[in-house]
Design a protein around this motif. Structure first.
Motif, PDB file in Angstrom:
ATOM      1  N   UNK A   1       0.831  -1.203   0.000  1.00  0.00           N
ATOM      2  CA  UNK A   1       0.000   0.000   0.000  1.00  0.00           C
ATOM      3  C   UNK A   1       0.868   1.256   0.000  1.00  0.00           C
ATOM      4  N   UNK A   2       1.951   1.225   0.791  1.00  0.00           N
ATOM      5  CA  UNK A   2       2.838   2.376   0.837  1.00  0.00           C
ATOM      6  C   UNK A   2       3.508   2.593  -0.518  1.00  0.00           C
ATOM      7  N   UNK A   3       3.913   1.498  -1.157  1.00  0.00           N
ATOM      8  CA  UNK A   3       4.549   1.629  -2.473  1.00  0.00           C
ATOM      9  C   UNK A   3       3.566   2.156  -3.510  1.00  0.00           C
ATOM     10  N   UNK A   4       2.321   1.672  -3.441  1.00  0.00           N
ATOM     11  CA  UNK A   4       1.299   2.193  -4.357  1.00  0.00           C
ATOM     12  C   UNK A   4       1.054   3.672  -4.107  1.00  0.00           C
TER      13      UNK A   4
ATOM     14  N   UNK B   1      12.462  18.760  -6.689  1.00  0.00           N
ATOM     15  CA  UNK B   1      11.439  17.807  -6.221  1.00  0.00           C
ATOM     16  C   UNK B   1      11.406  17.629  -4.704  1.00  0.00           C
ATOM     17  N   UNK B   2      11.782  18.640  -3.939  1.00  0.00           N
ATOM     18  CA  UNK B   2      11.794  18.507  -2.471  1.00  0.00           C
ATOM     19  C   UNK B   2      10.408  18.166  -1.932  1.00  0.00           C
ATOM     20  N   UNK B   3       9.379  18.768  -2.533  1.00  0.00           N
ATOM     21  CA  UNK B   3       8.005  18.499  -2.084  1.00  0.00           C
ATOM     22  C   UNK B   3       7.647  17.035  -2.316  1.00  0.00           C
ATOM     23  N   UNK B   4       8.059  16.487  -3.475  1.00  0.00           N
ATOM     24  CA  UNK B   4       7.795  15.082  -3.777  1.00  0.00           C
ATOM     25  C   UNK B   4       8.545  14.179  -2.804  1.00  0.00           C
TER      26      UNK B   4
ATOM     27  N   UNK C   1       8.378  10.604   1.827  1.00  0.00           N
ATOM     28  CA  UNK C   1       8.849  10.281   3.169  1.00  0.00           C
ATOM     29  C   UNK C   1       7.676  10.151   4.138  1.00  0.00           C
ATOM     30  N   UNK C   2       6.683  11.001   3.958  1.00  0.00           N
ATOM     31  CA  UNK C   2       5.542  10.999   4.868  1.00  0.00           C
ATOM     32  C   UNK C   2       4.653   9.776   4.654  1.00  0.00           C
ATOM     33  N   UNK C   3       4.412   9.448   3.395  1.00  0.00           N
ATOM     34  CA  UNK C   3       3.390   8.443   3.112  1.00  0.00           C
ATOM     35  C   UNK C   3       3.908   7.115   2.594  1.00  0.00           C
ATOM     36  N   UNK C   4       5.123   7.069   2.067  1.00  0.00           N
ATOM     37  CA  UNK C   4       5.525   5.846   1.404  1.00  0.00           C
ATOM     38  C   UNK C   4       6.846   5.261   1.803  1.00  0.00           C
ATOM     39  N   UNK C   5       7.535   5.853   2.759  1.00  0.00           N
ATOM     40  CA  UNK C   5       8.835   5.342   3.145  1.00  0.00           C
ATOM     41  C   UNK C   5       8.696   4.198   4.144  1.00  0.00           C
TER      42      UNK C   5
ATOM     43  N   UNK D   1      -5.648  12.382  13.003  1.00  0.00           N
ATOM     44  CA  UNK D   1      -5.259  13.790  12.987  1.00  0.00           C
ATOM     45  C   UNK D   1      -4.255  14.069  11.880  1.00  0.00           C
ATOM     46  N   UNK D   2      -3.283  13.160  11.708  1.00  0.00           N
ATOM     47  CA  UNK D   2      -2.302  13.350  10.634  1.00  0.00           C
ATOM     48  C   UNK D   2      -2.978  13.311   9.269  1.00  0.00           C
ATOM     49  N   UNK D   3      -3.920  12.367   9.134  1.00  0.00           N
ATOM     50  CA  UNK D   3      -4.625  12.276   7.855  1.00  0.00           C
ATOM     51  C   UNK D   3      -5.443  13.541   7.606  1.00  0.00           C
ATOM     52  N   UNK D   4      -6.096  14.044   8.667  1.00  0.00           N
ATOM     53  CA  UNK D   4      -6.873  15.272   8.507  1.00  0.00           C
ATOM     54  C   UNK D   4      -5.970  16.460   8.184  1.00  0.00           C
TER      55      UNK D   4
END
Length: 1023
Positions: free
Chosen positions: A56-59, A179-182, A187-191, A378-381
């Motif tokens: 899921x993280x890789x996707x 690409x710092x934002x990418x 890092x936040x969602x897929x690492x 909370x993080x998701x929100x």
């Protein structure tokens, strides 16, 4: 002490030491095994779920990357569109800088086929002639925007991502973007960190990752270990085997680990040994202390009795011969009782400690998981808010590009060109309005629309653009017709003079935002959450009290109160049992803006550890206590020396007959209030044993006091002590409340004991008045502490003490009308017990009644006289008590002699005869003593004879003394006058008890009979 007794004591000590060691090893082993079983199951569950989490993280990373690249591809294509649609395009640095600001990118460049720079907004380190940029040149072949090309030059601190779109056959536009934002999004969602950091095992367990290629640590909660060599940090490479469970050492910390190999990475679930040791050591320590205390009390009592028996010469009545052994009836009976009570105490404490620490550990783990769920939501929100802002900014940029193009070429404001522009900008619909708010062109099929003039309508806000506003960005909202999430953004259009001439509006369906919203739905967040082997998460909506999510889908949408939950369970921080559809779970709750979240586990699994450990503890304790009992109660048969211990006239301990008929040792009433303690050798075996128990209780109280006061230093902020004292559990009659009460009582007793000791020391240096004040303060502190402890403990067990105090006024009124005497009796009974005015077995005098205390009840006290008559006295009526319980008492005999008799002759006769009286009356301890003339009566001189005796023998001995004195007087012809009839009896005589009256009447009858007999003898002599 004899050699045989010393040998027996040594054997008992060895048996006790072996028993302690065996119990300690058994408890530690079982506790560790039970803990490991629980952690093993949890690790297996986490390992099973890990592959899906990584996929899921890789996707997510792929999706984020695709979305990010599509945005900048669109920006490159929009520049190419402007170059081909007469919007004032020029291949100059100034125009590139204008486009840079318009698009919000780092750089805009025009490059030819060979890679030569034609124009650029700012300097770049990229050399587009290199083969690494061939991917950009694909635009000349297919006409589509190129895929991203990322170039990193670490030595020059250069990291850029490039996107290209075809202008014509010979040139292309290139967007350069850092690409710092990418990278941050990845890092936040897929690492690996994003996946593993949210996984917890037990209280402080975690997952970390080690590369299977070079054994470098790829992720660890301690960032200092990331990038370190796992082998150098202590991990044995042979332990890194897929599916293996083993103990590992990492950076000096012992860990219980499970290894899962996925791809080229070892994912290792780890639980610190300190986690298990903390629970194990406290549990084992408490149970061992209780076991030690029980053995100590039983052994010490037996030793004390044997030493007493040895000093007194082994009374054969206390033994029974059984084959080659002899059985001590005194030791056996009481040691058996102590062993039985101690055995039950060990079982109770073992069960209690297992319950306490199982629930406490589960509570801490549940609370941490509930907090993690809240943080996840909370993080998701927050991420959703950030993404909403990003979507707003990015699509506002697209809308500005559309406005820029239409301002420079208004002829493009037609359906066909707007569709092409929408495709370039990756926008579904565009709408163009004139200065009146009427829609003049659109790429959608929805036409003839006018901006509303009603402030409540969605489109009204866009009229701000007609009044000079630069842009309007609305929040995403569900479409009223389709229910799809849509967002509307608009910017103003300007004529050649720069005046507002209308607006352009875009309609966006933010798919990525919609997908993220789906992931923060409560069912998505809670689905798959585990707590132990069969624990789970569920949620109750705050809006309607219905189950928003439950593993059993049949309950979703149903009212929680109708399915077993209660009002007090629907709150933040609840931590106790809940019942849902007849099934009981242990749950902890946390609160969000919309839901009450719960982590729940089945009671059966949670308490599975209690029974085996309790049974094992009880079995070992039973065997050890049985061995100790046999050693104490039995010994080899040998000759017994019968001897009677000499009676110490000054002794403070003596035998009393209890209401049950058994003889027991007690202390004299006067001695109880003496400000001195017994010497150790003066104490009985029971008193010595009681002192040992008192010391053990004192040690445990002080240990609990230290543990409470210095909890953070010894146990840490996340310890069980901190959890219980923190009060995060539910108020009520539960194990946490009872433990908190116990802790509070220990602290209060320790503080009070220290304060009273200080007052006693202070009293020794003050005068009489100062000592009086100190004693008064000590008494006040004692009762205030008792009241305070009761009040606080009631609060801990869930009693509404505020309401209780408010009800006290109403209760006092009720008492004044009907229950005043009852409450007075109860309070008087409590004070009698607390003050120790008298106890069962004491001889007291209350008013005109004298006897032995049989029972001290809540409302009444029962006193038995010598004739087995029992008087029931209300506690509130007991006043001016004379406690006559003492080591020895005095029996007296007052005898009158005629005035004509020589007093000197009588005194000489008494000196000769009284020693023989003692021989004839064995109940006399000391005496008889002639005490002289007590009064000069109307017809006699009254003298007094006293003897020292036991209180229980006093009445009969007075009668026997009267008889002896009569015989002595008859023997020596000493005249005794006839008693006169008393008309006005003295008050004291009127108040005599019935048995005293009977004694007096009996004495008078004996006197008369003796006088009559004496008269008859004199008459016969005269004849």
């Amino acid at each position: 002490m004899s050699r045989k007794l010393k040998v027996k004591i040594a054997v008992l000590i060895v048996v006790a030491a072996v028993s302690m060691a065996a119990m300690g090893v058994l408890l530690a082993t079982m506790q560790t095994d039970l803990s490991l079983d629980g952690y093993t199951q949890e690790m297996q569950q986490e390992a099973a779920a890990l592959p899906d989490l990584l996929v899921d993280a890789d996707d997510g990373v792929k999706q984020n990357t695709a979305t990010y690249d599509a945005i900048f591809q669109s920006k490159a294509e929009s520049v190419a569109y402007m170059a081909n649609n007469n919007t004032g395009f020029e291949a100059t640095p100034a125009k590139m800088a204008e486009y840079q600001d318009l698009l919000g990118v780092d750089n805009v460049m025009v490059v030819d086929r060979e890679g030569n720079l034609i124009a650029q907004a700012r300097e770049t380190l990229a050399n587009f002639t290199y083969a690494r940029f061939n991917q950009l040149r694909t635009v000349f072949d297919d006409g589509k925007p190129s895929k991203a090309v990322e170039i990193e030059l670490p030595d020059q601190d250069w990291l850029m991502r490039y996107y290209a779109a075809r202008i014509d056959d010979s040139t292309m536009v290139v967007i350069e973007q850092n690409p710092a934002e990418l990278r941050e999004l990845t890092q936040i969602a897929g690492s690996t960190e994003s996946v593993l950091k949210n996984i917890a095992i037990g209280q402080h367990g975690y997952l970390f990752a080690v590369s299977a290629k070079d054994y470098l640590v790829e992720y660890h909660p301690n960032s200092n270990l990331v990038g370190a060599d796992a082998i150098d940090k202590g991990i044995d490479a042979t332990d890194l085997e897929d599916g293996a469970f083993s103990w590992m050492t990492l950076d000096g910390e012992s860990l219980y680990c499970h290894v899962s190999k996925i791809g080229d990475t070892y994912y290792i679930g780890a639980v610190p040994e300190s986690d298990m040791a903390a629970t194990r050591n406290i549990t084992v320590g408490v149970i061992l202390f209780i076991f030690f205390a029980v053995m100590c009390v039983v052994i010490m009592y037996g030793v004390f009795v044997m030493r007493e028996d040895e000093r007194q010469g082994h009374d054969s009545e206390n033994y029974r011969e059984i084959g080659p052994l002899r059985y001590s009836k005194v030791i056996g009976r009481k040691a058996a009782v102590l062993s039985l009570v101690g055995f039950l105490g060990i079982l109770l404490v073992s069960f209690y400690m297992q319950t306490l620490f199982a629930l406490s550990s589960q509570s801490v783990a549940n609370n941490e998981r509930a907090a993690e769920m809240v943080e996840t939501i909370q993080r998701a929100n927050d991420r959703m808010d950030d993404l909403s802002d990003q979507y707003g900014e990015r699509y506002l940029s697209k809308c500005r590009v559309a406005g820029y193009i239409l301002d420079r070429n208004p002829a493009l404001a037609n359906s066909d060109d707007l569709k092409k522009l929408g495709d370039v900008l990756q926008i579904q619909y565009l709408y163009v309005y004139d200065e009146t708010g009427f829609m003049t062109a659109t790429s959608s099929s929805y036409t003839n629309f006018i901006l509303s003039e009603n402030p409540d309508d969605q489109s009204f806000e866009f009229r701000k653009l007609l009044q000079g506003a630069d842009a309007v960005v609305q929040e995403p909202r569900a479409d009223d017709i389709t229910g799809e999430l849509r967002q509307y953004i608009g910017v103003s259009l300007h004529d050649a003079k720069g005046n507002a001439s209308g607006l352009v509006q875009i309609s966006v369906r933010p798919t990525r935002l919609e997908n993220l919203l789906s992931t923060v739905r409560i069912d998505s967040v809670l689905d798959g959450v585990k707590a132990g082997s069969d624990g789970f998460a569920f949620a109750v909506s705050k809006a309607d009290g219905a189950f928003a999510y439950f593993p059993d889908q049949r309950l979703v949408g149903k009212d929680a109160l109708e399915h077993g939950m209660t009002e007090n369970q629907l709150k933040d921080g609840y931590c106790d049992y809940v019942t849902i559809d007849g099934v009981q779970y242990y749950a902890s709750s946390a609160e969000t803006d919309d839901y009450y979240l719960y982590i729940a586990g089945a009671e059966g699994e949670l308490m599975a550890e209690r029974v085996p450990l309790t049974l094992a503890t009880g079995g070992v304790a039973l065997v050890c206590l049985a061995v100790i009992f046999l050693l104490l109660a039995f010994e080899p048969r040998r000759s017994i020396t019968v001897a009677k211990a000499p009676v110490d006239a000054d002794a403070r301990m003596f035998d009393v007959k209890m209401p049950s008929g058994r003889m027991a040792k007690t202390e004299s009433a006067a001695s109880r209030w003496l400000d001195r303690s017994f010497k150790w050798n003066e104490r009985t075996a029971e008193q010595k044993t009681a002192a040992v128990v008192k010391w053990l209780v004192g040690i445990s109280v002080v240990v609990v006091f230290v543990a409470v006061v210095f909890q953070d230093r010894f146990f840490g902020s996340n310890s069980i002590f901190s959890y219980i004292l923190g009060g995060e559990w539910e108020r009520g009659l539960n194990v946490f409340a009872l433990t908190a009460c116990l802790m509070f009582v220990c602290v209060a007793l320790t503080v009070v004991a220290v304060v009273q000791k200080l007052l006693n020391l202070l009293a020794t240096v003050l005068g009489a008045r100062g000592e009086t004040v100190c004693r008064l303060l000590g008494s006040f502190i004692k009762y205030a502490t008792i009241i305070g402890m009761v009040y606080y403990c009631l609060m801990l067990v869930g009693v509404d003490t505020t309401t209780l105090l408010a009800s006290a006024g109403i209760l006092s009124i009720a008492i004044s009308f009907g229950a005043k005497e009852l409450v007075s009796d109860i309070l008087s009974g409590l004070f009698i017990i607390f003050e120790g005015e008298f106890r069962v077995g004491d001889i007291i005098k209350v008013g005109d009644w004298r006897g032995t205390v049989v029972e001290i009840g809540v409302r009444t006290t029962k006193v038995e006289d010598g004739s087995q008559n029992i008087k029931v006295i209300r506690n509130s009526d007991i006043s001016n008590v004379i406690n006559m319980t003492k080591e020895t008492s005095y029996a007296s005999c007052d005898v009158g002699i005629e005035y004509g008799e020589s007093l000197e002759r009588v005194e000489n006769i008494l000196a000769q005869e009284l020693p023989f009286v003692r021989k004839r009356l064995p109940a006399i301890i000391d005496g008889p003593f002639y005490k002289g003339v007590v009064s000069l009566g109307d017809n006699s001189v009254n003298i007094r004879i006293v003897v020292q005796c036991a209180e229980t023998d006093r009445l009969q001995l007075e009668r026997d003394l009267n008889r002896e004195m009569k015989l002595i007087f008859d023997k020596h012809d000493i005249g005794i006058p006839f008693p006169q009839v008393v008309i006005n009896q003295p008050t004291e005589f009127k108040k005599a008890t019935e048995w005293e009256k009977r004694s007096a009447d009996q004495f008078n009858e004996e006197q008369k009979a003796a006088a009559k007999e004496l008269g008859n003898e004199e008459e016969d002599q005269t004849r």
